[in-house]
Structures are given as structure tokens and as C-alpha cells.
Design a protein around this motif. Structure first.
Motif, PDB file in Angstrom:
ATOM      1  N   PRO A  44     -58.287   9.277  18.420  1.00  0.00           N
ATOM      2  CA  PRO A  44     -59.507  10.158  17.066  1.00  0.00           C
ATOM      3  C   PRO A  44     -59.686  11.441  18.259  1.00  0.00           C
ATOM      4  O   PRO A  44     -59.899  10.974  19.526  1.00  0.00           O
ATOM      5  N   GLY A  45     -60.474  12.147  17.630  1.00  0.00           N
ATOM      6  CA  GLY A  45     -60.993  13.642  18.044  1.00  0.00           C
ATOM      7  C   GLY A  45     -62.120  13.057  18.090  1.00  0.00           C
ATOM      8  O   GLY A  45     -62.698  12.051  17.984  1.00  0.00           O
ATOM      9  N   GLU A  46     -62.572  13.766  19.472  1.00  0.00           N
ATOM     10  CA  GLU A  46     -64.068  13.684  19.334  1.00  0.00           C
ATOM     11  C   GLU A  46     -64.927  14.190  17.392  1.00  0.00           C
ATOM     12  O   GLU A  46     -64.769  15.973  17.405  1.00  0.00           O
ATOM     13  N   PRO A  47     -65.901  13.487  17.685  1.00  0.00           N
ATOM     14  CA  PRO A  47     -66.653  13.801  16.150  1.00  0.00           C
ATOM     15  C   PRO A  47     -67.533  15.324  16.818  1.00  0.00           C
ATOM     16  O   PRO A  47     -68.223  15.232  17.959  1.00  0.00           O
ATOM     17  N   VAL A  48     -67.826  16.157  15.620  1.00  0.00           N
ATOM     18  CA  VAL A  48     -68.265  16.948  15.525  1.00  0.00           C
ATOM     19  C   VAL A  48     -69.518  17.236  14.464  1.00  0.00           C
ATOM     20  O   VAL A  48     -68.808  16.452  13.513  1.00  0.00           O
ATOM     21  N   ALA A  49     -70.134  17.194  14.582  1.00  0.00           N
ATOM     22  CA  ALA A  49     -71.384  17.496  14.250  1.00  0.00           C
ATOM     23  C   ALA A  49     -71.373  18.459  12.689  1.00  0.00           C
ATOM     24  O   ALA A  49     -71.600  19.719  13.616  1.00  0.00           O
ATOM     25  N   VAL A  50     -71.511  19.200  12.220  1.00  0.00           N
ATOM     26  CA  VAL A  50     -71.425  20.004  11.031  1.00  0.00           C
ATOM     27  C   VAL A  50     -73.216  19.644  10.168  1.00  0.00           C
ATOM     28  O   VAL A  50     -73.570  19.428   9.770  1.00  0.00           O
ATOM     29  N   ILE A  79     -65.792  32.375  15.456  1.00  0.00           N
ATOM     30  CA  ILE A  79     -64.797  32.087  13.965  1.00  0.00           C
ATOM     31  C   ILE A  79     -63.364  31.367  13.994  1.00  0.00           C
ATOM     32  O   ILE A  79     -63.613  30.618  13.177  1.00  0.00           O
ATOM     33  N   ARG A  80     -63.160  30.752  15.298  1.00  0.00           N
ATOM     34  CA  ARG A  80     -62.236  30.591  15.338  1.00  0.00           C
ATOM     35  C   ARG A  80     -62.973  28.594  15.298  1.00  0.00           C
ATOM     36  O   ARG A  80     -61.433  28.258  14.486  1.00  0.00           O
ATOM     37  N   GLU A  81     -63.556  28.972  15.633  1.00  0.00           N
ATOM     38  CA  GLU A  81     -64.234  27.119  15.762  1.00  0.00           C
ATOM     39  C   GLU A  81     -64.224  26.586  14.157  1.00  0.00           C
ATOM     40  O   GLU A  81     -63.931  25.706  13.833  1.00  0.00           O
ATOM     41  N   ILE A  82     -65.351  27.451  13.325  1.00  0.00           N
ATOM     42  CA  ILE A  82     -65.130  27.605  11.685  1.00  0.00           C
ATOM     43  C   ILE A  82     -64.177  27.477  10.900  1.00  0.00           C
ATOM     44  O   ILE A  82     -64.053  26.295  10.102  1.00  0.00           O
ATOM     45  N   GLN A  83     -62.854  28.301  11.688  1.00  0.00           N
ATOM     46  CA  GLN A  83     -61.967  28.106  10.985  1.00  0.00           C
ATOM     47  C   GLN A  83     -61.470  27.037  10.946  1.00  0.00           C
ATOM     48  O   GLN A  83     -61.044  26.602  10.276  1.00  0.00           O
ATOM     49  N   HIS A  84     -60.869  26.419  12.831  1.00  0.00           N
ATOM     50  CA  HIS A  84     -60.709  24.660  12.477  1.00  0.00           C
ATOM     51  C   HIS A  84     -61.123  23.671  11.881  1.00  0.00           C
ATOM     52  O   HIS A  84     -60.364  22.936  11.441  1.00  0.00           O
ATOM     53  N   LEU A  85     -62.623  23.784  12.046  1.00  0.00           N
ATOM     54  CA  LEU A  85     -63.766  22.622  11.164  1.00  0.00           C
ATOM     55  C   LEU A  85     -63.209  23.252   9.511  1.00  0.00           C
ATOM     56  O   LEU A  85     -62.900  21.488   9.173  1.00  0.00           O
ATOM     57  N   ASN A  86     -62.557  23.557   9.409  1.00  0.00           N
ATOM     58  CA  ASN A  86     -62.548  23.768   7.327  1.00  0.00           C
ATOM     59  C   ASN A  86     -60.543  24.018   7.346  1.00  0.00           C
ATOM     60  O   ASN A  86     -60.514  24.439   6.304  1.00  0.00           O
ATOM     61  N   SER A  87     -59.994  23.897   8.071  1.00  0.00           N
ATOM     62  CA  SER A  87     -58.321  24.542   7.758  1.00  0.00           C
ATOM     63  C   SER A  87     -58.344  25.925   6.993  1.00  0.00           C
ATOM     64  O   SER A  87     -57.233  25.816   6.442  1.00  0.00           O
ATOM     65  N   ILE A  99     -68.858  25.634   3.289  1.00  0.00           N
ATOM     66  CA  ILE A  99     -67.675  25.573   4.205  1.00  0.00           C
ATOM     67  C   ILE A  99     -68.649  24.586   5.364  1.00  0.00           C
ATOM     68  O   ILE A  99     -69.819  24.564   4.918  1.00  0.00           O
ATOM     69  N   TYR A 100     -68.103  24.171   5.921  1.00  0.00           N
ATOM     70  CA  TYR A 100     -68.755  23.441   7.127  1.00  0.00           C
ATOM     71  C   TYR A 100     -68.947  24.030   8.406  1.00  0.00           C
ATOM     72  O   TYR A 100     -67.904  25.115   8.922  1.00  0.00           O
ATOM     73  N   LEU A 101     -69.795  24.142   9.553  1.00  0.00           N
ATOM     74  CA  LEU A 101     -70.842  25.039   9.733  1.00  0.00           C
ATOM     75  C   LEU A 101     -70.799  23.759  11.701  1.00  0.00           C
ATOM     76  O   LEU A 101     -71.542  22.751  11.365  1.00  0.00           O
ATOM     77  N   PRO A 102     -70.720  24.074  12.569  1.00  0.00           N
ATOM     78  CA  PRO A 102     -71.403  23.363  13.426  1.00  0.00           C
ATOM     79  C   PRO A 102     -72.222  23.369  14.262  1.00  0.00           C
ATOM     80  O   PRO A 102     -73.026  24.123  13.614  1.00  0.00           O
ATOM     81  N   VAL A 103     -72.915  22.915  14.691  1.00  0.00           N
ATOM     82  CA  VAL A 103     -75.063  22.155  14.474  1.00  0.00           C
ATOM     83  C   VAL A 103     -74.644  22.830  15.600  1.00  0.00           C
ATOM     84  O   VAL A 103     -73.848  22.352  16.475  1.00  0.00           O
ATOM     85  N   GLN A 104     -75.741  23.826  15.654  1.00  0.00           N
ATOM     86  CA  GLN A 104     -75.411  24.400  17.516  1.00  0.00           C
ATOM     87  C   GLN A 104     -77.329  24.198  18.018  1.00  0.00           C
ATOM     88  O   GLN A 104     -77.897  23.583  17.934  1.00  0.00           O
TER      89      GLN A 104
END
Length: 104
Positions: A44-50, A79-87, A99-104
Motif C-alpha cells: 500500500p502507498g503511504e497515506p497522505v493527509a488531504v 501542481i504535479r502533487e495535486i494532479q497526482h492526488l486527484n488523478s 479536488i483534494y489538496l495536500p495538508v501542509q
């Protein structure tokens, strides 16, 4: 003058075309079956807080990513991270889209 009889040349051409078609068909079937497995993982991938975010009228992915990017970091990475999170295949957004955004 050819040493082959006309029937032999035609039959040979048919066999060659049939062989190419069969080869291409087998290659496509193999790619369809094995292709997705090439990128699959058992781990499984690392969980990411969004955070869920609703896009406002006139907002661009650049605007959103720029607001999340730490000082000195490259906005394109966010931008690439957001695109990846949201396919997302593109950076296009529509007003009201969630859309989902990474928690900073």
C-alpha cells in the motif's frame, strides 16, 4: 524472370501478412494483460493527509498550488502533487469542482 511461380509468390505474401497480423495481435493482447501489472504494487502507498477544496470561479491550478507552496519551493512540484492526488490528466479546473489538496 522470377524462379517462383506466381501462385507461390502470392501464397508467400499471404502467409507473411497473416504472420504480421497475428504477431501484432499477440503483442497487443500481451500488453493489455501485462501492462497494468507493470505498475501495480503489492505494497500500500503511504497515506497522505488531504483537505477537500471547492474550486472558485476563475481559479487556476497554478493559483491554488501557489498558495500551498512553501517559500523558495517550485510551484510546479505542487501542481504535479495535486494532479497526482486527484488523478488529473490536465491542469484544467471547473468552478464548483471538488479536488483534494495536500495538508501542509
Amino acid at each position: 524472370m522470377s524462379i517462383y511461380a506466381p501462385q507461390t509468390v502470392e501464397a508467400r505474401a499471404r502467409r507473411t501478412r497473416a504472420g504480421r497480423v497475428l504477431g501484432v495481435t499477440l503483442l497487443l493482447v500481451a500488453a493489455a494483460v501485462l501492462g497494468p501489472q507493470a505498475f501495480a504494487s503489492d505494497q500500500p502507498g503511504e497515506p497522505v493527509a488531504v483537505n477537500a477544496y471547492t474550486v472558485a470561479a476563475g481559479e487556476t491550478l497554478w493559483d491554488i498550488a501557489a498558495s500551498l507552496t512553501p517559500s523558495g519551493a517550485d510551484v510546479r512540484d505542487m501542481i504535479r502533487e495535486i494532479q497526482h492526488l486527484n488523478s488529473m490528466p490536465t491542469t484544467d479546473l471547473a468552478a464548483g469542482e471538488q479536488i483534494y489538496l495536500p495538508v501542509q
